[in-house]
Design an enzyme around this catalytic site. Structure first.
Site, PDB file in Angstrom:
ATOM      1  NE  ARG A 301      17.441   8.714 -34.573  1.00 37.22           N
ATOM      2  CZ  ARG A 301      17.783   8.643 -33.114  1.00 37.22           C
ATOM      3  NH1 ARG A 301      19.141   8.797 -32.676  1.00 37.22           N
ATOM      4  NH2 ARG A 301      16.841   8.185 -32.333  1.00 37.22           N
ATOM      5  CE1 TYR A 441       9.731   9.325 -41.005  1.00 32.36           C
ATOM      6  CE2 TYR A 441       8.055   7.652 -41.227  1.00 32.36           C
ATOM      7  CZ  TYR A 441       8.994   8.574 -41.881  1.00 32.36           C
ATOM      8  OH  TYR A 441       8.767   8.824 -43.244  1.00 32.36           O
ATOM      9  CD  GLU A 442      13.296   5.564 -38.212  1.00 37.50           C
ATOM     10  OE1 GLU A 442      14.128   5.030 -37.274  1.00 37.50           O
ATOM     11  OE2 GLU A 442      12.564   4.825 -38.832  1.00 37.50           O
ATOM     12  N   GLY A 443      12.668   8.545 -34.093  1.00 42.95           N
ATOM     13  CA  GLY A 443      13.196   9.657 -32.799  1.00 42.95           C
ATOM     14  C   GLY A 443      12.262  10.907 -33.154  1.00 42.95           C
TER      15      GLY A 443
END
Length: 592
Positions: A301, A441-443
């Protein structure tokens, strides 16, 4: 062509994020100021001279599948070899496994430069670094001895396998399964999608970290385990052995990051091996895989936030260079012959300075997050806890504000180019296409906002965020008390934005305390941007106050511009957070 802004990066690391104080106080071991500069200059040279020249061919040619093999763009295999030989994969890895054990601050600074050079290329090494950290933190001694040395050296790459066609962010409903074997290994079965750098041939092995569920696992996320599943199995002496039962079914056709092979991966369908099932090895404990994977995800993140910063920097450089060369019309006050460069026109100048301010603000937020993570590892007791919470608080802001800024700045860069920006040949469009994945992406950034409001604000019963805001207010106070010219109404604007942040934070904490999560979540995204803008103004002020006579006038000017043109948005964002839920509830009926 992109030129790494090494001096600006070094300044932000040392005088805004906090590295100078950490070095002076001996918090970073034997690391010296001279070594920091040497590493940054070499990383900048590599990004500018070796990575950036191959970005265009990576975008145009892209990763492709030919006769069942995944090929990367021409020149990228050799580029990766040079990157690994330079030791860049090992910057923050443990020294026991060949790493250099350097601070995360240095690594994120290097990541910025490589991603500015080519985000699609840098994605592969970024995932290997994250997987290495997860394995080093949670893996058994045997697994680390077998795999970690090669991952740290960059001889092998790694991937992260979470998403399935029916299970995106909700990992609790994933269907990939694992079966125990008598020898302590597991057999993995399932399909994963959107797997970045999931297949290629630039290294002899790929280490996949795969989430799967055991037959007797509890329902939901409490029943997920993490497995190391190599592309090739290892012989007893550590050499490459038989092909494991996994393969890339197809490559995704993407809006951007074309050079990065994004794969649909199949595990355990019997294509390879004597029996169906990809052989995997448990990382950590059974049914506790999500906690292990979050080590990698939190690393990712912040790294994705750096991708946002990287796109901001590269797009701004391109737009400024174009605006200096392109002539059109006569700007007010233009006294030269012929048409004036468009950079002389007020609206173009405003756009470019906005791009610079967002770039600097996003960079400072991300570097400060990395600093907090470093300090949590170099302190003890209550101080370490405070720094760990600071890093946790800043991570969703770093990921979301920087990646939103990347999209906005890349779009502004196209605007500066005018119609030429919409033409692929100028290269401005690539930055927007590449940038657009980062808020997803990545949350997604919406998930980051929910995490910030519901999990990070309540840390230490709200004491962490309150203490942080108090520190920011001291910076604003220092602006008011300084004798430096050029700040204009910066102090007033910073005071107002930080008051908005403080009031909104207290309102959200009150809603959470009374159990009204719906009201808090309705304004979470607006609050996240409010926080990022307040930090941008304040961190720019911190840089302007630093003892840097050479560039101080420029820093003060940029700080004043941001304060008087950008941070006032926090008032409107506060109103959206506090008063927006009722209108959202009423309008939801429009969605059917």
């Amino acid at each position: 062509m992109y030129k790494a802004p090494v001096e600006e990066i070094a300044f932000t690391l040392k005088h805004v994020a906090g590295m100078a104080d950490a070095l002076e106080n001996g918090r970073l071991g034997d690391l010296s100021d001279d070594l920091v500069d040497a590493i940054l200059h070499e990383a900048g040279r590599f990004a500018s001279d070796e990575v950036a020249p191959l970005a265009e061919i990576g975008d145009k040619q892209g990763a492709r599948m030919v006769d069942g093999k995944v090929l990367v763009p021409d020149g990228w295999a050799e580029l990766y070899r040079h990157w690994a030989e330079g030791g860049w994969n090992a910057l923050v890895a443990p020294e026991a496994f060949g790493g250099q054990g350097l601070p995360h601050m240095l690594n994120v600074a290097a990541l910025e430069m490589w991603n500015s050079g080519s985000m699609a290329f840098a994605l592969g090494p970024t995932l290997t670094m994250g997987a290495s950290e997860a394995l080093a933190t949670h893996g058994s001694a045997e697994l680390k001895e077998k795999f970690l040395h090669k991952m740290v050296s960059g001889e092998w790459t790694a991937s992260m396998n979470l998403t399935e066609p029916h299970a995106g962010s909700d990992l609790g409903v994933m269907k990939s399964r694992a079966e125990r074997r008598d020898d302590g290994s597991y057999r993995i079965f399932g399909q994963k999608i959107f797997i970045t750098w999931g297949e290629h041939e630039i290294t002899e092995n790929i280490v996949h970290l795969v989430l799967a569920r055991l037959p007797d696992a509890p329902a939901g996320t409490r029943g997920i385990s993490l497995f190391l599943v190599p592309k090739f199995l290892l012989n007893d002496d550590g050499s490459i052995g038989a092909r494991n039962d996994l393969h890339c079914h197809s490559l995704e056709h993407k809006l951007g990051i074309h050079g990065s092979p994004t794969c649909t991966m199949i595990y355990g369908d019997g294509k390879f091996g004597s029996e169906p099932g990809a052989i995997g090895y448990l990382i950590g404990e059974e049914n506790k895989g999500l906690a292990c994977m979050f080590t990698m995800m939190n690393n990712a993140r912040l790294a994705v936030g750096m991708q946002g910063v990287a796109i901001c920097e590269a797009a701004t450089q391109k737009a400024v260079a174009y605006a200096k060369e392109r002539t059109q019309g006569k700007a007010p006050g233009w006294t030269g012959s012929g048409m004036s460069p468009i950079i002389e026109h007020p609206d173009v100048a405003r756009t470019l300075v906005t791009m610079k301010a967002l770039t600097q603000g996003a960079r400072a937020i991300c570097y400060s997050c990395a600093h907090a993570i470093d300090m949590s590892h170099h302190t003890e007791g209550a101080e370490a806890k405070n720094w760990a919470e600071r890093g946790a608080l800043l991570t969703p802001i770093a990921k979301s504000f920087a990646t939103d800024a990347g999209v906005d700045v890349a779009s502004m860069g196209i605007q500066v180019h005018g119609g030429m920006g919409f033409i692929e040949e100028t290269g401005a469009a690539r930055y927007l296409r590449d940038a657009r994945i980062a808020p997803i992406y990545e949350g997604t950034n919406g998930i980051q906002a929910a995490d910030l409001v519901t999990r990070k604000l309540p840390l230490s019963e709200g004491a962490q965020v309150r203490g942080f805001i108090a520190e920011l207010k001291e910076i604003a106070k220092a602006v008011r008390g300084s004798n430096l010219e050029g700040f204009g109404t910066t102090a007033d604007r910073l005071d107002a934005s930080l008051a908005d942040l403080e009031d909104t934070t207290e309102w959200l904490l009150a809603r959470l305390a009374e159990g009204n999560a719906a009201a808090a979540l309705a304004g979470a995204t607006a609050y996240q941007r409010l926080f990022g803008l307040a930090l941008t103004g304040t961190y720019l002020a911190k840089g302007a106050l630093a003892d840097d006579d050479l560039g101080r006038d420029h820093r003060i000017a940029l700080c004043r511009f941001a304060a008087e043109n950008m941070v006032a948005e926090t008032a409107a964002l506060k109103d959206r957070v506090v008063n927006g839920e009722a209108s959202l509830t009423a309008a939801r009926a429009l969605l059917g």
